[in-house]
Design an enzyme around this catalytic site. Structure first.
Site, PDB file in Angstrom:
ATOM      1  N   VAL A 144      -9.312   7.852   9.040  1.00 35.57           N
ATOM      2  CA  VAL A 144     -10.748   8.086   8.901  1.00 35.57           C
ATOM      3  C   VAL A 144     -11.541   6.806   9.179  1.00 35.57           C
ATOM      4  CG1 VAL A 144     -12.547   8.896   7.318  1.00 35.57           C
ATOM      5  CG2 VAL A 144     -10.243   9.862   7.171  1.00 35.57           C
ATOM      6  N   THR A 175     -13.651   4.354   8.278  1.00 36.23           N
ATOM      7  CA  THR A 175     -14.256   3.703   7.119  1.00 36.23           C
ATOM      8  C   THR A 175     -13.917   2.228   7.224  1.00 36.23           C
ATOM      9  OG1 THR A 175     -12.240   3.920   5.809  1.00 36.23           O
ATOM     10  CG2 THR A 175     -13.829   5.735   5.636  1.00 36.23           C
ATOM     11  N   TYR A 179       0.843  -1.206   0.000  1.00 35.62           N
ATOM     12  CA  TYR A 179       0.000   0.000   0.000  1.00 35.62           C
ATOM     13  C   TYR A 179       0.876   1.253   0.000  1.00 35.62           C
ATOM     14  CZ  TYR A 179      -3.515   3.307   1.851  1.00 35.62           C
ATOM     15  OH  TYR A 179      -4.350   4.386   2.055  1.00 35.62           O
ATOM     16  N   GLY A 180       1.862   1.304   0.904  1.00 35.18           N
ATOM     17  CA  GLY A 180       2.704   2.497   1.033  1.00 35.18           C
ATOM     18  C   GLY A 180       3.504   2.777  -0.229  1.00 35.18           C
TER      19      GLY A 180
END
Ligand code: NDP
Length: 235
Positions: free
Chosen positions: A191, A193, A158-159
């Site tokens: 956040v 989510t 991801y990073g």
């Protein structure tokens, strides 16, 4: 002479839930946007667009599928004339709990597909018309996971994919400087989510604030920046 402000057409990817839905909702309520809700499921896109109201419609859009991207942009152009604002929000493959040395080729490619190549396909599909129109806003929803100034050994695929998205932002901003198309990346913060989890410190509305601010920059606004909480943050 007609002095009515031009109603901008804003396409948000991954807008059926999470931060993307909040971005779409906020852009619609600014009053001067026709919002296009992009989602992998057409039914989900239409459900969200209907909930937002008459200032929105939905399109099927899977950013990892080139034909879906081209069909979605063509449909927006047919129904709304053009794409003025692109918010590359769709993202995924948050491989928290993994370390870089153990990432498989398949996992690395999966992260790059959704977080880098997806936004890149979207950009390629909309930039020619933005350039011709002399106006555009492109917002890449990235992450502090992709910064070089603060690195840690978590969520490696991801990073790396978000770091690449940041470089794409810089390249594109340089290419388009002076054309009226402003290009920026941002981190929405942590956040609440599906990706961020229930323990995160921001609501989706708070996470949407900086992307919406960047999507609505004035003509003399910044380009080529990385932003969080409406402030420049280090790459
Ligand atoms: P969610 O997991 O809640 O939502 C992700 C959205 O992206 C969904 O609408 C999902 O659609 C969509 N999506 C996933 N893959 C694709 C695809 N191939 N094509 C189109 N849409 C796709 O994530 P968030 O709302 O939390 O994240 C939004 C963005 O913010 C992402 O880019 C993320 O990396 C970034 N971000 C989030 C943080 C957080 O704390 N939440 C922190 C930093 C960055 P579907 O419903 O079909 O799965």
């Amino acid at each position: 002479m007609d002095t009515t402000p031009l109603r901008r057409v804003a396409l948000v990817t991954g807008a059926n839930r999470g931060i993307g839905e909040a971005i779409a909702r906020a852009l619609a309520t600014t009053g001067d946007h026709l919002v296009v809700v992009g989602a992998r499921s057409l039914a989900a896109a239409e459900t969200t667009a209907t909930a937002i109201g008459s200032d929105a419609f939905g399109v099927q859009l899977d950013v990892t599928d080139a034909s879906s991207v081209l069909a979605a942009v063509a449909e927006v152009e047919r129904r709304a004339g053009r794409v003025d604002v692109l918010v590359n929000n769709a993202g995924g493959h948050y491989d928290s709990g993994t370390v870089a040395s153990e990432v498989s080729d398949a996992d690395a490619l999966d992260a790059l597909e959704v977080n880098l190549l997806g936004p890149w396909r979207m950009i390629a599909a909309v930039v020619p018309a933005m350039r011709a129109n002399g106006w555009g806003r492109i917002v890449n929803v990235s992450s502090r996971s992709g910064t070089f100034s603060a690195t840690w050994s978590d969520a490696p695929a991801y990073g790396v994919s978000k770091a690449a998205l940041n470089m794409l932002t810089l390249q594109l901003a340089s290419e388009l400087r002076g054309t009226g198309v402003l290009v920026n990346a941002c981190c929405p913060g942590w956040v609440r989510t599906e990706m961020g989890g229930a323990g995160a410190d921001k609501s989706v509305e708070e996470g949407a604030d900086t992307p919406v601010w960047l999507a609505t920059l004035p003509d003399d606004g910044e380009t080529g920046g990385f932003w969080g909480e409406r402030q420049r943050i280090p790459w």
